[in-house]
Every structure is written in structure tokens, then in C-alpha cells.
Design an enzyme around this catalytic site. Structure first.
Site, PDB file in Angstrom:
ATOM      1  N   SER A   1       0.857  -1.179   0.000  1.00  0.00           N
ATOM      2  CA  SER A   1       0.000   0.000   0.000  1.00  0.00           C
ATOM      3  C   SER A   1       0.893   1.228   0.000  1.00  0.00           C
ATOM      4  O   SER A   1       2.121   1.128   0.012  1.00  0.00           O
ATOM      5  CB  SER A   1      -0.888  -0.001   1.232  1.00  0.00           C
ATOM      6  OG  SER A   1      -0.088   0.262   2.365  1.00  0.00           O
ATOM      7  N   LYS A   2       0.265   2.367  -0.001  1.00  0.00           N
ATOM      8  CA  LYS A   2       0.969   3.636  -0.034  1.00  0.00           C
ATOM      9  C   LYS A   2       2.053   3.711   1.041  1.00  0.00           C
ATOM     10  O   LYS A   2       3.166   4.152   0.814  1.00  0.00           O
ATOM     11  CB  LYS A   2      -0.027   4.757   0.218  1.00  0.00           C
ATOM     12  CG  LYS A   2       0.027   5.795  -0.854  1.00  0.00           C
ATOM     13  CD  LYS A   2      -1.036   6.807  -0.631  1.00  0.00           C
ATOM     14  CE  LYS A   2      -0.798   7.946  -1.585  1.00  0.00           C
ATOM     15  NZ  LYS A   2      -1.919   8.775  -1.810  1.00  0.00           N
ATOM     16  N   ARG A   3       1.670   3.230   2.199  1.00  0.00           N
ATOM     17  CA  ARG A   3       2.558   3.236   3.353  1.00  0.00           C
ATOM     18  C   ARG A   3       3.864   2.485   3.082  1.00  0.00           C
ATOM     19  O   ARG A   3       4.904   2.775   3.646  1.00  0.00           O
ATOM     20  CB  ARG A   3       1.741   2.594   4.474  1.00  0.00           C
ATOM     21  CG  ARG A   3       2.375   2.171   5.720  1.00  0.00           C
ATOM     22  CD  ARG A   3       1.268   1.772   6.698  1.00  0.00           C
ATOM     23  NE  ARG A   3       0.556   0.568   6.262  1.00  0.00           N
ATOM     24  CZ  ARG A   3       0.914  -0.663   6.572  1.00  0.00           C
ATOM     25  NH1 ARG A   3       1.966  -0.856   7.308  1.00  0.00           N
ATOM     26  NH2 ARG A   3       0.229  -1.694   6.158  1.00  0.00           N
TER      27      ARG A   3
ATOM     28  N   GLY B   1       5.314   2.334   0.129  1.00  0.00           N
ATOM     29  CA  GLY B   1       6.028   2.849  -1.036  1.00  0.00           C
ATOM     30  C   GLY B   1       5.297   2.550  -2.335  1.00  0.00           C
ATOM     31  O   GLY B   1       5.863   2.673  -3.413  1.00  0.00           O
TER      32      GLY B   1
END
Ligand code: GLU
Length: 465
Positions: free
Chosen positions: A238-240, A242
Site C-alpha cells: 500500500s501507499k505506506r 512505497g
């Protein structure tokens, strides 16, 4: 037939690294076999597709250097073709109109659930030829009712699905618009795709797609479903972790060849080789070597590879991205030779070009301040005397290069009975404001005589006060 691969992103969000890896594998496979790589934008979901996302995909692919041999093709521009194929299937009795109302389908679903069955369309319009006035029908594909569909997947091996589990897929909605799985089939057929390489979240779509291709008289392509990329903690990326836009890696100062090198090793290996140039990847890549277990994203490894690629690059290669990074910090520099020399001097000390630019500000502007702790440590009566002596001798130097500067620094320190560092660190502080820079001779050589001396004098004035 020569190899034809395609990358078919849906422009509903960023092109992130999972998508880029799929694109890379498709591109590599086509390159390796002298084939063609097709880019297709699957933009039929009008609500979720955006122009901005399309642009992001195109920019990301261009930055990465994954140039398509054909396309981009847009599904939204192919609706006439999809209608044509729907009509063909209807005419051949391979698809049919279903006039079920929503209420009817809801009731069917409720009954099946009540009986403990999996809800699925029961084919009640499959053999009817009448119509129901006032109802806009959908079109359904006549899926075979028995037997199995065998997907010979290059990565997952033989995967068997039962036709009895697959109901008659809607290929056109009641407003006539074609549905996702159907568009993919028509496109793969028309674009003569020989190898479908995509994320394994699509493995479950494959038996339906294969059945439709067979109904259209086509031999299904070779399928290779790639394992997911997970975060370091094992959760879906996920975004977290990268999973940001590919372009963000550009902005963070990664070289595209380093990112591609990182991605190629997620799920694929070639002996224990870690570092690959693009040419080496093309030579060594084979889809049959892709592993089916998911791999975890590791930001440190990526940073390490980036530095490895910076170290191996022709220094000229680093000029443009370094210039861009400096611009972001408000520094404009159009002297390519200077940027090249800075990159060469700095690349050992930076993992990214962004970091390199931040470490290189002093080449463009005098230090606004001096690191206080380092001043307390390195600036003494003795070092001030050595600095003054070095400045006087540097001023008289016949020429200006690292070797000449090195000789002066060495002589002044030796004459004062001090180790080289006792002069090198004060010099660094004077010209950079801190104690981190390339070797002091190279630093001064790059700064130029006039600027170096001006900075030393300015620092001496401050420290003597
Ligand atoms: N458009 C799909 C996606 O972005 C890919 C479909 C395919 O490769 O067949 O996930």
C-alpha cells in the site's frame, strides 16, 4: 508467430511499482524474443478512469524507458468493434439476450442462498428466443456447461477450473456497453497477443476469457500470472510501503534503470546476480524463471541498488537528473561539465540524486552558517594559523587542480607537525559549512580558486573575531 505482449493498465489510479513490474516483464519478454510490446489503456470504467491517471501512466512508462511498439490503444475508442463481435456471437448462437429483471435476479439469488448454494445465474434465457417487451436485455456469453477449463499458466503451472462453476457472463449491459472481461478478450484477439503477462489477481478471470477466445475461434495465448508484491510486513503493498506513483521515485532521485533492476528481481532471478543493466536484463530474462510466491518490497535494497547504478553510470548520465533535483532546491545550473564533475565527486556519498543535490548546495552558494559543534572541535589557534598559511599558498599556486591543492594542504599540515585531517576539516568547515564533502582537494578544485579563497577569508574573519 512472433511474440506479442501487452500491458493493459486501468487508468483508475497511479501507475505504481506493481504495475511497472508487470509492464517491465511484458517489455523484457518482447525484447528478448524480438517481439512487439503493446500498450493498451483499459479505460472502459468511465466513472473511475481519469485523464490525469492516463497521463501518469504514459509519463511513468516514458520515464522508465518502457516504450511501446504499438499503442497506446484506448478501449473507449473501440466500442464499435466490441458491438460487432457481440453481434457475431449472437448471430452464431454463442451468446444470447437475457431479459431477467433485477427483481427476478434478486429472487433467484435469495433462493440459492436459502438453499445454501453459491449464487449464480441459472441460464434461464439461454435457450429462449422470445423477448420481453419493455425490458432492455443484457447479452450473456454461453459458457460451456460441463467439463473443465485448463489454464496452462507459465508461473502457476496447470490450473483447472470447472465450467459448472462459471455462469453465463454478461458481455453487454442493458445499455449496450461491453463489459470488462469481454473487452479484454476482443482486444487480445485483435491485437494478436501471444503472451498475457499480468498480475495473478487476474488468474480467476482467465477461464472465462479462455472460453470466449475459443468460442471466437482463437487459440488462447500463453498466460503468465505474476505473484503479488507485498510490503515488508507481509501485507498487501500500500501507499505506506512505497506503493506510490512511479513518478514519485523519479522525484525522490532514483534512476529508472535502478528501479527496473529492483523490480526485475521481485519474483525473478538469474543465478545470484543482483545488479543488472537494462541490456543484461533483456538478455537474461525469461518468464519461465518467474517464481510463484509473492515477494516483499524492500526500500533499503532499492536505495542500495540506486547507488550501485549511480556508481556504474557514465557520469554524463547523472547530469540531467541532478540538474532537475538542484532546480527543486532553487539552484539553476546550465554548466554540464560542472554538474558532471559534482556527480562524479559526490556519488559515493549519496543513495539518491535528491540526496546528492542536497549535499551539493555548497558548490553553488557559500555556507549560510558553520556547524557549531564542528567549529568547537576543529577551530583552534593552531588550525586558524594553518588555514591562513594554506590560503596564502593557494593564492600563489601556479594552476588549480586537485593534485596541486593536495600538495599545498599536505605541506602546510606537515610543516605545522599536524595530521592532514587537522587542516582538511577546518578547510571543509570554511568552504562547506560542515564536515561532509568529497576529498578536500577535489572540493576546492571544483569550487574554483576565487570562490575557495573568498570563503576561507570569510570564515577566518568570523573565527578570529
Ligand atoms: N486492466 C487490468 C488491470 O489494470 C489488467 C487486465 C489484463 O492485463 O488483462 O489490472
Amino acid at each position: 508467430m512472433s511474440v506479442r505482449t501487452r500491458f493493459a493498465p486501468s487508468p483508475t489510479g497511479f501507475l505504481h511499482i506493481g504495475g511497472l513490474r508487470t509492464a517491465l516483464f511484458c517489455w523484457l519478454y518482447a525484447r528478448r524474443h524480438g517481439g512487439r510490446f503493446v500498450l493498451r489503456i483499459e479505460d472502459t470504467d468511465l466513472e473511475r478512469s481519469t485523464e490525469a491517471a492516463i497521463q501518469q501512466i504514459l509519463d511513468g512508462m516514458e520515464w522508465a524507458g518502457l516504450v511501446a511498439d504499438e499503442g497506446p490503444f484506448y478501449q473507449t475508442r473501440r466500442f464499435d468493434r466490441y458491438r460487432e463481435v457481440i453481434d457475431e456471437l449472437l448471430a452464431e448462437g454463442k451468446a444470447y439476450r437475457c431479459y431477467c429483471t433485477k427483481e427476478e435476479l434478486d429472487a433467484l439469488r435469495a433462493e440459492q442462498l436459502a438453499r445454501g448454494e453459491k449464487p449464480r445465474y441459472d441460464g434461464r434465457w439461454r435457450d429462449r428466443t422470445d423477448a420481453r417487451p419493455g425490458v432492455q436485455p443484457v447479452v450473456r456469453f454461453k459458457n460451456p456447461t460441463g467439463g473443465e477449463v485448463v489454464v496452462e499458466d507459465v508461473v502457476h503451472g496447470r490450473v483447472v477450473f470447472q465450467n459448472a462453476e462459471l455462469d453465463d457472463l454478461i458481455i453487454a449491459r442493458s445499455d449496450g456497453s461491453p463489459t470488462y472481461n469481454f473487452c479484454v478478450v476482443v482486444d487480445d484477439m485483435d491485437m494478436n497477443v501471444t503472451h498475457v503477462i499480468r498480475g495473478d489477481d487476474h488468474l480467476n478471470n482467465t477461464p472465462r476469457q479462455q472460453n470466449m477466445l475459443v468460442a471466437l475461434g482463437r487459440k488462447p495465448p500463453v498466460y503468465a500470472h505474476l505473484p503479488m508484491i507485498l510490503g515488508a510486513d507481509g501485507a498487501k503493498l500500500s501507499k505506506r510501503h512505497g506503493a506510490v506513483s512511479v513518478l514519485q521515485y523519479r522525484d525522490e532521485g532514483y534512476l529508472p534503470e535502478a528501479l527496473l533492476n529492483y523490480l526485475v528481481r521481485l519474483g525473478w532471478s538469474h543465478g545470484d546476480q543482483e545488479i543488472f543493466s537494462i541490456e543484461e536484463m533483456v538478455r537474461a530474462f525469461d518468464i519461465t524463471d518467474v517464481n510463484k510466491s509473492a515477494s516483499a518490497f524492500n526500500a533499503e535494497k532499492l536505495a542500495w541498488l540506486n547507488q550501485q547504478h549511480m556508481m556504474r553510470a557514465e557520469p554524463r548520465r547523472l547530469v540531467e537528473p541532478l540538474r532537475w533535483q538542484l532546480q527543486q532546491l532553487g539552484i539553476a545550473c546550465d554548466d554540464d561539465a560542472h554538474l558532471e564533475a559534482i556527480a562524479l565527486a559526490q556519488r559515493e556519498r549519496a543513495k539518491t540524486l535528491k540526496e546528492m543535490a542536497a549535499n551539493s548546495l555548497f558548490f553553488f552558494q557559500p555556507p549560510a552558517d558553520y556547524d557549531e559543534k564542528a567549529v568547537r572541535k576543529h577551530i583552534t589557534v593552531e588550525s586558524i594559523a594553518m588555514l591562513a598559511e594554506a590560503a596564502a599558498r593557494l593564492d600563489r599556486l601556479d594552476g588549480w587542480d586537485a593534485a596541486l591543492i593536495h600538495a599545498v594542504v599536505n605541506e602546510v599540515a606537515t610543516a605545522a607537525g599536524a595530521a592532514l585531517g587537522k587542516l582538511a576539516q577546518p578547510l571543509r568547515l570554511a568552504v562547506c559549512g560542515g564536515t561532509v564533502s568529497p576529498p578536500i582537494d577535489a572540493t576546492l578544485a571544483l569550487l574554483g580558486r576565487e570562490e575557495s579563497l573568498r570563503r576561507i577569508e570569510r570564515a577566518l574573519a568570523r573565527w578570529r573575531a
